[in-house]
Design a protein around this motif. Structure first.
Motif, short mmCIF file in Angstrom:
data_model
loop_
_atom_site.label_atom_id
_atom_site.label_comp_id
_atom_site.label_asym_id
_atom_site.label_seq_id
_atom_site.Cartn_x
_atom_site.Cartn_y
_atom_site.Cartn_z
N SER A 1 18.33 -16.87 -38.07
CA SER A 1 17.54 -15.77 -37.49
C SER A 1 16.07 -16.13 -37.43
O SER A 1 15.38 -15.85 -36.44
CB SER A 1 17.74 -14.48 -38.28
N VAL A 2 15.57 -16.78 -38.49
CA VAL A 2 14.17 -17.19 -38.52
C VAL A 2 13.90 -18.23 -37.43
O VAL A 2 12.92 -18.14 -36.69
CB VAL A 2 13.79 -17.74 -39.92
N ALA A 3 14.79 -19.21 -37.33
CA ALA A 3 14.61 -20.26 -36.31
C ALA A 3 14.64 -19.66 -34.91
O ALA A 3 13.80 -20.01 -34.06
CB ALA A 3 15.69 -21.32 -36.46
N LEU A 4 15.57 -18.76 -34.65
CA LEU A 4 15.65 -18.11 -33.33
C LEU A 4 14.41 -17.28 -33.04
O LEU A 4 13.93 -17.25 -31.90
CB LEU A 4 16.91 -17.23 -33.24
N ALA A 5 13.89 -16.61 -34.05
CA ALA A 5 12.71 -15.77 -33.85
C ALA A 5 11.48 -16.60 -33.48
O ALA A 5 10.59 -16.11 -32.79
CB ALA A 5 12.43 -14.96 -35.11
N PHE A 6 11.43 -17.83 -33.93
CA PHE A 6 10.30 -18.69 -33.57
C PHE A 6 10.53 -19.45 -32.27
O PHE A 6 9.59 -19.82 -31.59
CB PHE A 6 9.98 -19.67 -34.71
N TYR A 7 11.78 -19.68 -31.91
CA TYR A 7 12.11 -20.49 -30.73
C TYR A 7 12.27 -19.65 -29.46
O TYR A 7 11.72 -19.98 -28.42
CB TYR A 7 13.40 -21.28 -31.02
N LEU A 8 13.06 -18.57 -29.53
CA LEU A 8 13.40 -17.80 -28.33
C LEU A 8 12.20 -17.23 -27.57
O LEU A 8 12.17 -17.29 -26.33
CB LEU A 8 14.38 -16.68 -28.67
N PRO A 9 11.20 -16.66 -28.23
CA PRO A 9 10.06 -16.14 -27.47
C PRO A 9 9.38 -17.20 -26.60
O PRO A 9 9.01 -16.93 -25.46
CB PRO A 9 9.12 -15.60 -28.54
N TRP A 10 9.21 -18.39 -27.17
CA TRP A 10 8.54 -19.45 -26.40
C TRP A 10 9.42 -19.95 -25.26
O TRP A 10 8.91 -20.31 -24.20
CB TRP A 10 8.13 -20.59 -27.33
N LEU A 11 10.72 -19.95 -25.45
CA LEU A 11 11.64 -20.31 -24.37
C LEU A 11 11.52 -19.30 -23.23
O LEU A 11 11.46 -19.68 -22.06
CB LEU A 11 13.07 -20.38 -24.90
N GLU A 12 11.45 -18.02 -23.57
CA GLU A 12 11.29 -16.98 -22.55
C GLU A 12 9.95 -17.15 -21.81
O GLU A 12 9.90 -17.03 -20.58
CB GLU A 12 11.34 -15.58 -23.18
N ILE A 13 8.90 -17.41 -22.55
CA ILE A 13 7.58 -17.57 -21.94
C ILE A 13 7.56 -18.78 -21.00
O ILE A 13 7.10 -18.69 -19.86
CB ILE A 13 6.48 -17.70 -23.03
N PHE A 14 8.06 -19.92 -21.47
CA PHE A 14 8.04 -21.13 -20.64
C PHE A 14 8.92 -20.97 -19.39
O PHE A 14 8.53 -21.39 -18.30
CB PHE A 14 8.47 -22.35 -21.44
N CYS A 15 10.08 -20.34 -19.55
CA CYS A 15 10.95 -20.12 -18.38
C CYS A 15 10.30 -19.13 -17.41
O CYS A 15 10.42 -19.29 -16.19
CB CYS A 15 12.31 -19.61 -18.83
N GLY A 16 9.62 -18.12 -17.93
CA GLY A 16 8.90 -17.19 -17.06
C GLY A 16 7.82 -17.90 -16.26
O GLY A 16 7.68 -17.69 -15.05
N PHE A 17 7.05 -18.77 -16.92
CA PHE A 17 6.03 -19.53 -16.20
C PHE A 17 6.65 -20.50 -15.19
O PHE A 17 6.08 -20.74 -14.13
CB PHE A 17 5.11 -20.28 -17.17
N ALA A 18 7.83 -21.02 -15.51
CA ALA A 18 8.52 -21.92 -14.57
C ALA A 18 8.89 -21.16 -13.29
O ALA A 18 8.83 -21.73 -12.20
CB ALA A 18 9.76 -22.52 -15.22
N LEU A 19 9.24 -19.88 -13.42
CA LEU A 19 9.52 -19.08 -12.23
C LEU A 19 8.26 -18.84 -11.41
O LEU A 19 8.29 -18.86 -10.19
CB LEU A 19 10.14 -17.73 -12.61
N VAL A 20 7.16 -18.62 -12.09
CA VAL A 20 5.90 -18.35 -11.40
C VAL A 20 5.45 -19.57 -10.60
O VAL A 20 5.10 -19.47 -9.43
CB VAL A 20 4.79 -17.91 -12.39
N VAL A 21 5.45 -20.74 -11.24
CA VAL A 21 4.94 -21.94 -10.58
C VAL A 21 6.03 -22.71 -9.85
O VAL A 21 5.74 -23.72 -9.20
CB VAL A 21 4.22 -22.88 -11.58
N ARG A 22 7.28 -22.23 -9.95
CA ARG A 22 8.43 -22.83 -9.27
C ARG A 22 8.64 -24.29 -9.67
O ARG A 22 9.02 -25.12 -8.86
CB ARG A 22 8.33 -22.65 -7.77
N LEU A 23 8.40 -24.57 -10.93
CA LEU A 23 8.64 -25.89 -11.49
C LEU A 23 9.89 -25.78 -12.37
O LEU A 23 9.97 -24.88 -13.21
CB LEU A 23 7.44 -26.33 -12.33
N LEU A 24 10.86 -26.65 -12.15
CA LEU A 24 12.14 -26.56 -12.86
C LEU A 24 12.75 -25.18 -12.66
O LEU A 24 13.32 -24.57 -13.58
CB LEU A 24 11.97 -26.88 -14.34
N TYR A 25 12.66 -24.69 -11.46
CA TYR A 25 13.01 -23.32 -11.10
C TYR A 25 14.47 -22.98 -11.42
O TYR A 25 14.76 -21.99 -12.08
CB TYR A 25 12.70 -23.09 -9.62
N ARG A 26 15.38 -23.80 -10.92
CA ARG A 26 16.81 -23.50 -11.10
C ARG A 26 17.21 -23.58 -12.57
O ARG A 26 18.04 -22.81 -13.04
CB ARG A 26 17.65 -24.41 -10.23
#
Length: 179
Positions: free
Chosen positions: A82-107
């Motif tokens: 749970s601790v590892a997920l709490a530190f990892y998942l938010p950043w994964l969401e943020i990076f994937c969100g930015f990938a949608l914005v800049v259309r880099l690694l979109y799919r």
């Protein structure tokens, strides 16, 4: 200059071709407007979905202790996971969100976000079935008072948007047949 029947038929055929070209260009401009409108709407959905995940990730990244507690409330993982997920998942969401914005690694970002939202939805349903009355932790304190149906509806709407974007992205790389 003497005209032969062949030259007249060529001239008539040429007139028919130019008329066909005018009709095709009219159809093409209508199609172009539809494509442009579709692209604009898809881009708006991209930005909305990206904003949701960037915001949700940022809220969780700012308070990883609370998010760890939220994950632990589901009673699925041991505390260290749970601790590892709490530190990892938010950043994964943020990076994937930015990938949608800049259309880099979109799919790839669409695939990851679709998997995440599907997993979040299934885990929430499983918790409800097991009788756990917990907050999801999706949007920090803002989502603490959400009812189960509103939480489920939000997740399903995000999932639907991600699926539509994924299908559009996949169909955009296929060659179009010309009829």
């Amino acid at each position: 200059m003497k005209q032969t029947p062949n030259s007249e038929s060529v001239r008539e055929h040429g007139a028919q071709l130019s008329t066909s070209n005018v009709q095709l260009s009219g159809d093409a401009s209508t199609s172009n407007i539809k494509n442009r409108t579709s692209n604009i709407l898809r881009r708006i959905v991209d930005l909305i979905v990206a904003g949701i995940f960037i915001y949700a990730g940022a809220i969780k990244a700012l308070d990883p202790v609370q998010f760890t507690s939220d994950i632990d409330n589901y009673k699925i993982f041991p505390w260290p996971i749970s601790v590892a997920l709490a530190f990892y998942l938010p950043w994964l969401e943020i990076f994937c969100g930015f990938a949608l914005v800049v259309r880099l690694l979109y799919r790839g970002a669409l695939s990851i976000l679709t998997t995440l939202i599907l997993t979040f939805t299934l885990v929430t349903i499983a918790a409800k079935v097991r009788g756990l009355d917990i907050t999801c932790g999706c949007f920090g304190h803002a989502s603490q008072n959400w009812s189960f149906p509103s939480h489920l509806a939000t997740n399903l709407a995000i999932l639907a948007a991600l699926v539509v974007l994924s299908f559009k992205a996949a169909s955009g790389n296929r060659p179009q047949s010309v009829v």
